[in-house]
Design a protein around this motif. Structure first.
Motif, mmCIF file in Angstrom:
data_model
loop_
_atom_site.group_PDB
_atom_site.id
_atom_site.type_symbol
_atom_site.label_atom_id
_atom_site.label_comp_id
_atom_site.label_asym_id
_atom_site.label_seq_id
_atom_site.Cartn_x
_atom_site.Cartn_y
_atom_site.Cartn_z
ATOM 1 N N CYS A 16 0.717 -1.119 -0.095
ATOM 2 C CA CYS A 16 0.011 0.132 0.005
ATOM 3 C C CYS A 16 0.839 1.146 -0.117
ATOM 4 O O CYS A 16 1.395 1.645 0.876
ATOM 5 N N GLY A 18 -0.127 4.159 0.535
ATOM 6 C CA GLY A 18 -1.016 5.169 1.007
ATOM 7 C C GLY A 18 -0.086 6.021 2.314
ATOM 8 O O GLY A 18 -0.423 7.141 2.370
ATOM 9 N N CYS A 19 0.817 5.449 2.665
ATOM 10 C CA CYS A 19 1.851 6.283 3.376
ATOM 11 C C CYS A 19 3.062 5.565 3.358
ATOM 12 O O CYS A 19 3.280 4.612 2.841
ATOM 13 N N LEU A 21 4.555 4.052 5.541
ATOM 14 C CA LEU A 21 4.653 2.472 6.077
ATOM 15 C C LEU A 21 4.754 1.529 5.123
ATOM 16 O O LEU A 21 5.206 0.237 5.434
ATOM 17 N N LEU A 22 4.117 1.535 4.096
ATOM 18 C CA LEU A 22 4.153 0.714 2.946
ATOM 19 C C LEU A 22 3.665 -0.709 3.346
ATOM 20 O O LEU A 22 4.322 -1.675 3.001
ATOM 21 N N CYS A 23 2.775 -0.780 4.054
ATOM 22 C CA CYS A 23 2.170 -2.131 4.556
ATOM 23 C C CYS A 23 1.862 -2.871 3.379
ATOM 24 O O CYS A 23 1.528 -2.725 2.332
ATOM 25 N N GLY A 41 -5.701 -3.236 5.143
ATOM 26 C CA GLY A 41 -5.298 -1.715 5.254
ATOM 27 C C GLY A 41 -6.231 -1.108 6.017
ATOM 28 O O GLY A 41 -7.070 -1.477 6.552
ATOM 29 N N CYS A 42 -5.742 0.062 6.583
ATOM 30 C CA CYS A 42 -6.263 0.884 7.386
ATOM 31 C C CYS A 42 -7.032 1.902 6.713
ATOM 32 O O CYS A 42 -7.330 1.814 5.286
ATOM 33 N N HIS A 44 -7.281 4.758 5.789
ATOM 34 C CA HIS A 44 -6.677 5.647 4.655
ATOM 35 C C HIS A 44 -6.132 5.003 3.458
ATOM 36 O O HIS A 44 -6.557 5.304 2.438
ATOM 37 N N GLY A 45 -5.703 3.660 3.978
ATOM 38 C CA GLY A 45 -5.143 2.857 2.723
ATOM 39 C C GLY A 45 -6.317 2.472 1.884
ATOM 40 O O GLY A 45 -6.128 2.195 0.822
ATOM 41 N N GLU A 158 -1.714 5.168 10.778
ATOM 42 C CA GLU A 158 -2.766 4.253 11.310
ATOM 43 C C GLU A 158 -2.401 2.983 11.927
ATOM 44 O O GLU A 158 -2.674 2.433 13.184
ATOM 45 N N ARG A 159 -1.557 2.158 11.257
ATOM 46 C CA ARG A 159 -1.161 0.933 11.478
ATOM 47 C C ARG A 159 0.402 0.777 12.246
ATOM 48 O O ARG A 159 0.689 -0.332 12.509
HETATM 49 S S1 SF4 Z 1 -0.687 2.470 7.491
HETATM 50 FE FE1 SF4 Z 1 -2.635 2.516 6.137
HETATM 51 S S2 SF4 Z 1 -2.320 3.861 4.514
HETATM 52 FE FE2 SF4 Z 1 -0.234 3.473 5.624
HETATM 53 S S3 SF4 Z 1 0.696 1.906 4.343
HETATM 54 FE FE3 SF4 Z 1 -0.484 0.877 6.018
HETATM 55 S S4 SF4 Z 1 -2.406 0.474 5.137
HETATM 56 FE FE4 SF4 Z 1 -1.504 1.972 3.711
#
Ligand code: SF4
Ligand SMILES: [Zn+2]
Lengths: 418, 550
Positions: A16, A18-19, A21-23, A41-42, A44-45, A158-159
């Protein structure tokens, strides 16, 4: 599902962007041309991935008029050739692949490179004293003390907690910042310390002095940072007693001296147990990657001017000051936001951006909307803790990618030089 | 494909016992036999009359890529500035020098010294992906890297359980997945202990906390596993107590512990000290004796050269130690499940007794090892100094007068504590060719490198003989890389990407399921995202693993 018998396709372990952290544990379900479900995902993701279905299809424009790709490439190359002092800005949400070609383009055109959202104060502090860090797995598996540094405009993905900092028996959590902010991020700290925003440097320098048993006027420190003497000494003891402490920065380094005070405190805590400092990451998914690519290609991690035919690190004479001085005469922007550091200035701008959000007119001389990393473009990104992760595009090949556009421009420039 | 002839050069090709004037023929990137038909005309002939022709250099141990090197670049703008910059040209990207040159510059400067291959000796598996990108931006030379395994949790679990087959499967998997060339051990178990804040490991029989294994057990298991897998290069070992006075005892113990296995001991200079902080002295005598009398162990030196450089190691404790000693900035990074990393600037000062001793001890190593095939030239770039110092080291080895002159400028005590001055040996051109190309290639198991026999890679350097050996080796006239004339009478003509050499030992799909489960339970990245994907390393070239070697 619609009448035709297309089976849903599932992508496991998707990354992801989205930020920062690249989950990379998301599960995406695709039915035909639609992304129909995002798991793990969170919020936001998930919202980020939901854009996969929007595809604004912004047209390519040259001089405000719809144009074809060839014309846009030609005009972009022309602008860069005519410019005496071009600049390239953005990069922090592009893939490593795109960043490599962007820096090649900067080298070829003698451009100034400036990465969006870079924490230059922390970079300079790092260059003065170094940094004791770790990948997130070390924090997750070893830390018996986690200290959140969240005084100013805190940002905590978030995560972060779920993935790397779950509350555990034997693990103490300290929040440096306001109680409200801790609540807002769902943190239940064992200790909250709230130094004054303007007193943070005194706070960290004072803590370091206490830890090192240096002579220090505690009353002065306490007055300067707004934290009771007793809290200061208690906290210092806690820091020293940690077996493996992790100092998690949530937000940007406000200034170099403050960032340096934090790096030094954490460094010196390694004389007692282990202690590391990490960054929880910003919204810029690949700012770390942009810095890494620029560094390996040029030897310089911050704003870099290729104008002299060599890469020159220009920490004090970067994009903003040169724009203000009217010294930049063309700007290539690689950022999806459509925000520009040269907005309102009368220099030609080339905007190559992931077409993910419908944007109002960017007023750029050349605008080339492209595929978006992880949606219809593959590639790699670098997590803030130095772990590189590949993207798995959902709709590969759907649109031209940023790296392809940059390669076309570079090829055009190389043709004209020959 | 065009035919190239190098005519009439003085060919030094120790692997094939050649040391005379002859022609070389090159086609399709390889050395070919001279055409039978005397009427065949080459497309190009390089007249090498009066010149020395050697295989291109092979660096067995350096640090040129990966997050450690790159973070060091970012941390030291003052060093980058000191080193100066390299202008962009029609064939080469711009870049910077100093002790950690930028990637394009690194490739070009290796080529400029007549080197064709370099092996980065310390990459964390988790950093392999970034390393591939950096190496792809390091032009001309062929590259390879070794994976840090001596503090890897999965490895240590296997060692504890004596699960030899499982260990082999893991190594096979990780080498394939990361497209690496071999296995490196840095302070076996000791990095884990330091990372956990449990102090230091200083003997082979200390216990690694949390894993219930000893450094000895880790080393023997890995050396056996690498032999069993038939990897071209044996385990590459950075021993214990690096840089600490008195460490020679533990180095000797290490040599004894791995007796019977193939092994390569890295930057041995840093592990060859007697005495304590006050009385530090050379103990090369005993260690070199061991190497001289044992055939399966080789070393590279890690020569120290005076001047500014950057120390970087996977041994986190060494970073902390150097920071404490020098007071200079310190970067440390713990990599989950795998390794640590420490970076500290260092200035080797010829008036500093310890530094001067290190310089002398390195040279003593070259002079004490009888068989040059067992010892490779390295500075452990950039730890002891830059690879750009290789010509100066060559000059010191070929000229005892130069050695004596330098020694005379060093603190008096160096001469008491290191017998360097007693050696009159001077390296011959053949011996230089062995320690800089033929030997390293053989130790690495790169059969297609380091020699000029038919079928070898056409990686060739042509030097103009010069009484000033440092000048001779720093300014080759020609570098032919994979048959292409890259350096043409001193001019850089092209800077195409070289190959990425890696091994691909046979995998064990059944066991890989277990690895996957473990990986997903313990890593913060997913197993599915670890392995390099199809087409991500377009220049990848496999070096075959051989028969079981034990
Ligand atoms: S914290 Fe949320 S937005 Fe950030 S990479 Fe993980 S899932 Fe995506
Ligand atoms: Zn090394």
């Amino acid at each position: 599902m619609s009448g035709n018998s297309i089976l849903p396709k599932v992508i496991d372990d998707a990354t992801c962007p989205g930020c920062a952290l690249l989950c990379d544990d998301l599960r995406l379900t695709i039915e035909g041309e639609r992304l129909t479900n995002v798991e793990s995902g969170c919020a936001h993701g998930r919202a980020w991935f939901a854009k996969a279905n929007i595809a604004p299809n912004t047209p390519i424009r040259v001089g405000g008029q719809a144009a074809d790709l060839n014309a846009a490439i030609a005009r972009a190359a022309e602008i860069l050739t005519e410019a005496h002092a071009p600049a390239i800005w953005g990069l922090a949400q592009a893939t490593i692949e795109t960043q490599r070609v962007a820096i090649a383009l900067a080298d070829h055109t003698g451009a100034l490179v400036s990465i969006e959202g870079q924490d230059t104060s922390s970079l300079r502090a790092f260059q003065r004293v170094g940094e004791i860090s770790a990948s997130f797995g070390e924090v997750r598996d070893r830390a018996d003390l986690i200290v959140y540094d969240a005084v100013e405009n805190p940002h905590l993905p978030e995560r972060f907690v779920e993935r790397f900092a779950m509350p555990l028996p034997g693990r103490a959590i300290v929040w440096i910042g306001s109680e409200e902010a801790a609540r807002e991020f769902g943190i239940e700290p064992n200790l909250v310390v709230t130094p004054l925003i303007g007193g943070q440097t005194s706070f960290y320098q004072g803590l370091r002095a206490i830890v090192r048993e240096a002579v220090v006027d505690l009353t002065r420190v306490s007055d300067a940072c707004g934290v009771e003497i007793e809290t200061l000494t208690q906290f210092a003891t806690r820091l020293k007693e940690a077996r493996y402490g992790a100092f998690v920065r949530c937000g940007l380094g406000a200034n170099e001296v403050l960032a340096e005070a934090k790096f030094k405190l954490v460094r010196d805590l390694n004389s007692f147990g282990r202690f590391v400092i990490t960054h929880a990451g910003s919204k810029f998914s690949n700012g770390a990657g942009a810095r890494a690519v620029l560094t390996w290609q040029s030897g310089s991690a911050g704003e870099t001017d290729f104008g002299p035919g060599i890469p020159r690190y220009v920490p004090c004479d970067g994009l903003q000051s040169r724009l203000d001085a009217g010294e930049i005469d063309a700007l290539l922007e690689l950022a999806p936001s459509g925000q520009s550091p040269a907005q309102g200035r009368s220099i030609p701008r080339i905007v190559i951006r992931a077409d993910i959000d419908p944007l109002p007119d960017t007023n750029a001389e050349v605008e080339i909307p492209t595929a978006c990393p992880a949606i219809d473009e593959g590639g790699n990104m670098l997590r803030v803790d130095g772990v590189m992760l590949p993207l798995t595009p959902i709709f590969p090949g759907r649109r031209i990618t940023q790296v392809e556009v940059l390669r076309l421009i570079l090829a055009r420039l190389q043709e004209t030089t020959r | 494909m065009s035919l190239l002839k190098i005519a009439n050069g003085y060919v030094v090709d120790p692997s094939n016992g050649i040391d005379d004037v002859r022609d070389l023929w090159i086609e399709n990137g390889k050395i070919v036999a001279p055409p039978n038909d005397p009427g065949v005309r080459p497309d190009r002939t390089i007249d090498a009359t009066g010149d020395v022709v050697m295989p291109a250099g092979v660096d067995i141990h350096c640090h040129i890529a990966g997050s450690k090197v790159n973070t060091a670049r970012a941390m030291r703008p003052e060093e980058v500035r000191r080193g100066g910059a390299v202008n962009r040209t029609d064939v080469l990207r711009s870049g910077t020098l100093g002790s950690m040159p930028s990637t394009f510059t690194t490739g070009a400067k290796y080529a400029g010294l007549g080197y064709g291959t370099a092996v980065d000796a310390a990459i964390a598996p988790l950093a392999a992906r970034q390393t591939h990108f950096e190496l792809a931006d390091t032009p001309i030379i062929d590259k390879a890297f070794l994976l840090l395994m001596g503090n890897n949790h999965y490895v240590m679990n296997c060692v504890r359980e004596s699960a030899d087959a499982q260990l082999r499967s893991y190594l096979a998997w990780v080498l394939n997945a990361s497209k690496a060339f071999g296995i490196k051990v840095v302070n076996a178990g000791g990095v884990e202990v330091w990372k956990a804040g449990k102090g230091r490991v200083s003997t082979l029989d200390d216990l690694v906390t949390g894993f219930d294994v000893t450094p000895r057990a880790i080393l023997t298991a890995l050396t056996s596993a690498v032999d069993d897998l038939g990897l071209p290069h044996p385990v590459h070992i950075h021993g214990q107590n690096l840089g600490l006075p008195g460490n020679a005892d533990s180095t000797l113990e290490l040599m004894t512990a791995i007796d019977g296995h193939r092994a390569h001991l890295a930057h041995i200079q840093f592990h060859s000290y007697g005495g304590d902080l006050k009385t530090m002295s050379s103990r090369v005598d005993v260690l070199a004796d061991y190497i001289n009398s044992h055939d399966r162990i080789s070393v590279d030196v890690g020569q120290v050269m005076f001047g500014e450089t950057t120390s970087m190691t996977a041994d986190g404790a060494v970073g902390q130690f150097l920071h404490k000693v020098t007071g200079r900035k310190w970067y440390s990074h713990d990599v989950e499940l795998e390794t640590g990393c420490g970076v500290v600037p260092i200035t080797y000062d010829n008036k500093n007794l310890v530094h001067a001793l290190q310089w002398a001890i390195g040279l003593e190593w070259f002079l004490r090892v009888d068989d040059p095939w067992k010892i490779a030239l390295s500075t452990d770039h950039p730890n002891g100094g830059s690879f750009l110092a290789y010509p100066q080291i060559i000059a010191l080895l070929m000229d005892r007068g130069l050695r004596a002159d330098t020694l005379a400028t060093l603190p008096e005590k160096v001469r008491e504590r290191c017998p360097l001055g007693d050696f009159s040996r001077e390296y011959s051109l053949t011996e230089i060719a062995i320690i800089t190309r033929s030997g390293p290639a053989r130790l690495l198991g790169m059969k297609h490198k380091g020699h000029l026999g038919v079928g070898a890679d056409a990686d060739i350097t042509i030097y103009r003989p010069d009484a000033d050996k440092a000048r001779m080796f720093s300014l080759p006239r020609y570098l032919i890389k994979t048959g292409r004339v890259v350096l043409d009478d001193g001019e850089l003509r092209s800077a195409e990407e070289g190959n990425l050499l890696h091994v691909a030992p046979e995998r064990d799909s059944e066991h890989e399921q277990k690895i996957k489960t473990w990986f997903n339970d313990h890593s913060t990245m997913r197993f599915a995202n670890y392995a390099m994907r199809e087409n991500e390393v377009p220049q990848a070239a496999v070096v075959a693993s051989g028969e079981q070697q034990s």
